[in-house]
Design a protein around this motif. Structure first.
Motif, PDB file in Angstrom:
ATOM      1  N   HIS A   1      -2.820   3.516  -8.252  1.00 35.55           N
ATOM      2  CA  HIS A   1      -2.248   2.059  -7.362  1.00 35.55           C
ATOM      3  C   HIS A   1      -2.655   1.275  -6.579  1.00 35.55           C
ATOM      4  N   SER A   2      -3.631   2.382  -5.460  1.00 33.72           N
ATOM      5  CA  SER A   2      -4.221   1.331  -4.554  1.00 33.72           C
ATOM      6  C   SER A   2      -5.171   2.324  -4.351  1.00 33.72           C
TER       7      SER A   2
ATOM      8  N   THR B   1       0.872  -2.845  -7.475  1.00 33.58           N
ATOM      9  CA  THR B   1       0.516  -2.080  -6.403  1.00 33.58           C
ATOM     10  C   THR B   1       2.213  -2.359  -5.201  1.00 33.58           C
TER      11      THR B   1
ATOM     12  N   ASP C   1       0.793  -0.868   0.078  1.00 30.48           N
ATOM     13  CA  ASP C   1       0.178  -0.768   0.306  1.00 30.48           C
ATOM     14  C   ASP C   1       0.586   1.339  -0.143  1.00 30.48           C
TER      15      ASP C   1
END
Length: 212
Positions: free
Chosen positions: A112-113, A184, A78
């Motif tokens: 990305h997350s 990620t 993350d």
């Protein structure tokens, strides 16, 4: 905060990570002293050099390895952006906490997350954790189309924010946060070709399954 409040966010982030590593490292000793069993933890962090850094959409990339022999094995990643309150600016004490959010950074995190978060440092030194997607919702309602950043106050995020001690268990063993996708994980580990965090935080958790 009395000593570090005026420091750059990068220095505050490094200090905060060092404190987290110390606290995590003390958990196994505490468990032995109290007779309470728990996970085996190994925590560390490193600074990504400016030469390595590309598009910096995150301050911290975190990778969590969770292993329960014979039952679970998962790696998640993350991204975290750290912002300090304007109340920490010299000469601005006593004002409400507000934070400046850069729109491009916000969008890079969410690309990305979906569970990326912001760590918002208050004037008191407390850290509030806010989902990036909530700040994107505030951006959609409050930011001017031509602006590169917007400001969010404590009143806007106080019902959504959670304290660090509530966020960390979900990050480490709750599996509510982070993603196991290659994109990620590459971003969180600092190996992505486009987005690399300034700091890399690694957390290894090994749980021994209970017998019976």
């Amino acid at each position: 905060m009395d000593d570090l409040g005026a420091a750059e966010e990068e220095h505050l982030t490094a200090t905060l990570l060092e404190g987290l590593v110390r606290e995590f490292s003390a958990l196994p000793s505490h468990a032995r002293l109290t007779g309470v069993g728990g996970p085996h933890l190994r925590v560390g962090h490193r600074t990504v050099t400016k030469k390595e850094e590309r598009t910096n959409g995150a301050d911290i990339g975190v990778v969590v390895d969770v292993r329960v022999p014979g039952r679970l094995q998962l790696r998640t990643g993350d991204l975290i952006q750290v912002k300090k309150s304007t109340a920490l600016t010299p000469g601005r004490t006593g004002r409400e906490d507000t934070w400046t959010i850069k729109r491009r950074q916000l969008h890079d995190l969410l690309e990305h997350s979906a569970s990326a978060v912001y760590w918002l440092i208050r004037g008191t030194g407390d850290v509030l954790v806010v989902p990036a997607k909530f700040l994107a919702a505030v951006e959609g309602a409050a930011a001017r189309p031509s602006s590169k950043q917007f400001t969010v106050g404590h009143a806007a995020i106080r019902h959504t924010a959670v304290p660090m001690e509530q966020y960390l268990p979900d990050l480490v063993v709750g599996l509510w946060l982070g993603s196991s996708s290659d994109r990620t994980l590459q971003a969180a580990q600092g190996t992505s070709r486009t987005t690399r965090p300034r700091f890399a935080l690694t957390i290894d958790v090994v749980l021994e399954p209970m017998l019976g």
